[in-house]
Design a protein around this motif. Structure first.
Motif: not given
Length: 106
Positions: A77-89, A91-95, A100-106
């Motif tokens: 279930s987790y994987l399905r949701q994650r995949k869908k979200l990643e498709q919509e831009g 990013i999952i970092v450490g859960n 997903n910004e062009k310039h990864t903010k720092k």
DNA sequence: CTTACGGCCCTGG
DNA sequence: ACCAGGGCCGTAA
């Protein structure tokens, strides 16, 4: 005739859910609140669970208030949701979900 | 950052 | 009516 308030709750939640634009997310509690039922976060969860697997509704755009996916990482279930979200831009970092910004903010 | 705990509110046994 | 259990949430340790 069933429980009217609950039926109203369900239809409202589903309606609002169907209007969440792509690339956006909402927390269970937020959704409940918008539907006019503050405090019903858990019910939103149960409702999502009851949705058919092939539903058109963007159930995956619903996450918890901690900006995390409310499933254990090893579940599909987790994987399905994650995949869908990643498709919509997203990013999952450490859960954690992050835009997903062009310039990864720092 | 990770757990625990209490509170919340419906469902199903 | 009682009780246990959830795709939750906020606070505290």
């Amino acid at each position: 005739m069933t429980n009217q308030p609950m039926d109203r709750f369900k239809s409202q939640v589903l309606l609002i859910l169907s209007e969440i634009p792509e690339g956006e997310c909402i927390a269970y509690g937020e959704l409940a609140k918008l539907a006019g039922f503050p405090g019903y976060a858990r019910q939103v969860g149960s409702l999502m669970k009851s949705l058919p697997k092939d539903t058109k509704l963007p159930w995956y755009r619903v996450i918890n208030a901690q900006h995390r996916i409310s499933f254990a990482e090893n579940t599909d279930s987790y994987l399905r949701q994650r995949k869908k979200l990643e498709q919509e831009g997203w990013i999952i970092v450490g859960n954690k979900l992050m835009k997903n910004e062009k310039h990864t903010k720092k």
